[in-house]
Design an enzyme around this catalytic site. Structure first.
Site, PDB file in Angstrom:
ATOM      1  N   LEU A  38     -18.925  -5.131  -4.995  1.00  0.00           N
ATOM      2  CA  LEU A  38     -19.800  -6.010  -4.224  1.00  0.00           C
ATOM      3  C   LEU A  38     -20.530  -5.259  -3.128  1.00  0.00           C
ATOM      4  CD1 LEU A  38     -17.365  -9.038  -3.946  1.00  0.00           C
ATOM      5  CD2 LEU A  38     -19.397  -8.877  -5.396  1.00  0.00           C
ATOM      6  N   ARG A  40     -20.151  -1.331  -0.482  1.00  0.00           N
ATOM      7  CA  ARG A  40     -19.277  -0.295   0.082  1.00  0.00           C
ATOM      8  C   ARG A  40     -19.849   0.229   1.387  1.00  0.00           C
ATOM      9  NH1 ARG A  40     -17.249   4.238  -2.619  1.00  0.00           N
ATOM     10  NH2 ARG A  40     -17.266   3.260  -4.648  1.00  0.00           N
ATOM     11  N   GLY A  41     -18.939   0.588   2.276  1.00  0.00           N
ATOM     12  CA  GLY A  41     -19.347   1.201   3.533  1.00  0.00           C
ATOM     13  C   GLY A  41     -18.782   2.603   3.555  1.00  0.00           C
ATOM     14  N   PHE A  43     -15.887   3.659   4.783  1.00  0.00           N
ATOM     15  CA  PHE A  43     -14.455   3.771   4.519  1.00  0.00           C
ATOM     16  C   PHE A  43     -13.894   2.613   3.720  1.00  0.00           C
ATOM     17  CE2 PHE A  43     -15.441   5.734   8.647  1.00  0.00           C
ATOM     18  CZ  PHE A  43     -15.192   7.051   8.303  1.00  0.00           C
ATOM     19  N   VAL A  45     -14.378  -0.169   0.243  1.00  0.00           N
ATOM     20  CA  VAL A  45     -15.042  -0.610  -0.982  1.00  0.00           C
ATOM     21  C   VAL A  45     -14.673  -2.074  -1.153  1.00  0.00           C
ATOM     22  CG1 VAL A  45     -15.274  -0.285  -3.476  1.00  0.00           C
ATOM     23  CG2 VAL A  45     -14.715   1.666  -2.026  1.00  0.00           C
ATOM     24  N   ASP A 157     -21.934  -5.178  15.315  1.00  0.00           N
ATOM     25  CA  ASP A 157     -22.563  -4.602  14.115  1.00  0.00           C
ATOM     26  C   ASP A 157     -23.317  -5.683  13.343  1.00  0.00           C
ATOM     27  OD1 ASP A 157     -23.263  -2.506  12.446  1.00  0.00           O
ATOM     28  OD2 ASP A 157     -21.350  -2.463  11.374  1.00  0.00           O
TER      29      ASP A 157
HETATM   30  P1  ADP Z   1     -17.997  -1.946   5.823  1.00  0.00           P
HETATM   31  O1  ADP Z   1     -17.130  -1.983   7.034  1.00  0.00           O
HETATM   32  O2  ADP Z   1     -17.659  -0.814   4.921  1.00  0.00           O
HETATM   33  O3  ADP Z   1     -19.459  -2.071   6.122  1.00  0.00           O
HETATM   34  P2  ADP Z   1     -18.108  -4.721   4.941  1.00  0.00           P
HETATM   35  O4  ADP Z   1     -17.031  -5.655   5.335  1.00  0.00           O
HETATM   36  O5  ADP Z   1     -19.398  -4.844   5.661  1.00  0.00           O
HETATM   37  O6  ADP Z   1     -17.548  -3.234   5.003  1.00  0.00           O
HETATM   38  O7  ADP Z   1     -18.378  -4.866   3.381  1.00  0.00           O
HETATM   39  C1  ADP Z   1     -19.308  -4.014   2.728  1.00  0.00           C
HETATM   40  C2  ADP Z   1     -20.223  -4.855   1.835  1.00  0.00           C
HETATM   41  O8  ADP Z   1     -19.442  -5.514   0.834  1.00  0.00           O
HETATM   42  C3  ADP Z   1     -20.971  -5.966   2.553  1.00  0.00           C
HETATM   43  O9  ADP Z   1     -22.155  -5.497   3.149  1.00  0.00           O
HETATM   44  C4  ADP Z   1     -21.236  -6.932   1.397  1.00  0.00           C
HETATM   45  O10 ADP Z   1     -22.331  -6.507   0.619  1.00  0.00           O
HETATM   46  C5  ADP Z   1     -19.965  -6.791   0.548  1.00  0.00           C
HETATM   47  N1  ADP Z   1     -18.979  -7.838   0.930  1.00  0.00           N
HETATM   48  C6  ADP Z   1     -18.111  -7.771   1.963  1.00  0.00           C
HETATM   49  N2  ADP Z   1     -17.354  -8.885   2.055  1.00  0.00           N
HETATM   50  C7  ADP Z   1     -17.767  -9.693   1.046  1.00  0.00           C
HETATM   51  C8  ADP Z   1     -17.403 -11.025   0.624  1.00  0.00           C
HETATM   52  N3  ADP Z   1     -16.448 -11.700   1.261  1.00  0.00           N
HETATM   53  N4  ADP Z   1     -18.053 -11.562  -0.446  1.00  0.00           N
HETATM   54  C9  ADP Z   1     -19.024 -10.864  -1.071  1.00  0.00           C
HETATM   55  N5  ADP Z   1     -19.423  -9.626  -0.723  1.00  0.00           N
HETATM   56  C10 ADP Z   1     -18.802  -9.031   0.329  1.00  0.00           C
HETATM   57 MG    MG Z   2     -20.643  -3.666   6.815  1.00  0.00          MG
END
Ligand code: ADP
Ligand code: MG
Length: 328
Positions: A38, A40-41, A43, A45, A157
């Site tokens: 869906l 990844r950042g 650190f 996935v 953020d």
């Molecule tokens: P990071 O700290 O790595 O940025 P996030 O929590 O922002 O992690 O999640 C990274 C990405 O994953 C988000 O930008 C989104 O695209 C997807 N994502 C995160 N949580 C969800 C969720 N609950 N449902 C659908 N997609 C999600």
């Molecule tokens: Mg994020």
């Protein structure tokens, strides 16, 4: 240990959680959907999964406990604690369960099927948000942020990648995610230098000045601008230029994308993109802003004009053409 606790509150991190951390294999309880990453950042996935016992869909955020040789379990615990604190808030993603694996923690989150609002922000203008959509979604974002600020949490953020939608077509509701940079700001201790994404970061962050709830409000101003125009108002050719644009508040309110809007929209943005944090509107004040009020203040005549303008390019036909073009 009290010493450790006071350390944590100094850094603005919560260190106690209510959720029980499950140590059983994650795959005993969930099946990952193959190929369904869906997001990844740096650190983490995030993968779509299905709970075996219920058949329900979730988003599993896999977070590495060690990053650049440093133990980050404390930060992950804080992220969990903030999600718990916001459990009663509909605008924040719900946390279902937590698993701990040898090198990762897994946050099982409510699945937001509509994905990031980022996609509509960068879409061609005919597929992008309409002003009415932006108003509704911003109201929801502000409700979530008002809840967090009332509880002394700053997100730090806020950007289109961290605002998700429950669904697309028809457009659903927003869910705020990613509390990885969030901090508690209660204990009148000063927090500085937490770096979000350059484009959305407030001047005080760049100047290593104290961070507060107003820091989020700056990002909401940038977010509103991007959602309405598709233009990132401070983005330069490189980080340096972006930072310079921010610290000089070098922003254009003369873009043609803005001219089409209710003048109150620009007033709203201007009440947030202000250098001095204490002069920015708060989330509660934003919710009361004239631009975001529900009542239809357009006259019937104006509404008719809008309607005929938006039907001057017959929509079903143009949709058909574009889907045909895609097939070819
Ligand atoms: P990071 O700290 O790595 O940025 P996030 O929590 O922002 O992690 O999640 C990274 C990405 O994953 C988000 O930008 C989104 O695209 C997807 N994502 C995160 N949580 C969800 C969720 N609950 N449902 C659908 N997609 C999600
Ligand atoms: Mg994020």
């Amino acid at each position: 240990r009290s010493r450790a606790q006071s350390n944590h509150s100094r850094s603005g991190l919560l260190c106690e959680i209510k959720s029980s951390i499950r140590n059983e294999p994650f795959s005993d309880h969930y099946s990952l959907i193959p190929g369904k990453e869906l997001g990844r950042g740096k650190f983490a996935v995030v993968r779509k999964c299905v709970e075996r016992s219920t058949g329900r869909e979730y988003a599993a955020k896999f977070m590495r406990k060690r990053r650049k040789g440093q133990d980050c379990r404390t930060e992950i615990i804080h992220e969990i604690a903030v999600l718990e604190l916001a459990a009663s808030c509909q605008r924040v993603v719900n946390l279902h369960e937590v698993y701990e694996l040898p090198s990762e923690m897994v946050l099982v989150l409510e699945f937001a099927a509509g994905g990031e609002i980022f996609n509509q922000c960068v879409a061609e203008r005919d597929e992008a948000f309409k002003e009415e959509d932006v108003k509704r979604l911003l109201r929801q974002i502000l409700e979530g942020i008002a809840f967090l600020h009332k509880n002394n949490v700053v997100h730090l953020d806020l950007k289109p990648q961290n605002i998700l939608l429950t669904r697309n077509e028809p457009l659903g509701d927003i869910k705020i995610v990613d509390f990885g940079l969030s901090r508690m700001v209660s204990n009148n201790q000063e927090i500085r230098e937490i770096m979000g994404t350059p484009e959305y970061v407030a001047p005080e962050v760049l100047n290593y000045e104290p961070i507060s709830t107003a820091t989020d409000m700056w990002s909401i101003g940038v977010l509103a601008y991007v959602m309405l125009t598709g233009i990132s108002p401070f983005l330069g050719d490189d980080k340096q230029e972006t930072f310079l644009n921010i610290s000089q508040i070098n922003i254009s309110y003369a873009e043609e994308e803005l001219e089409r809007l209710d003048k109150a929209a620009i007033h709203f943005i201007k009440s947030l993109l202000i250098k001095e944090p204490q002069d920015r509107a708060t989330a509660e004040e934003c919710l009361k802003h004239q631009w975001l009020q529900m009542q239809e203040k357009n006259s019937a005549e104006e509404l008719m004009k809008q309607k005929s303008a938006s039907t001057s390019i017959p929509e079903p036909v143009s949709a058909e053409i574009s889907s045909q073009q895609r097939k070819e």
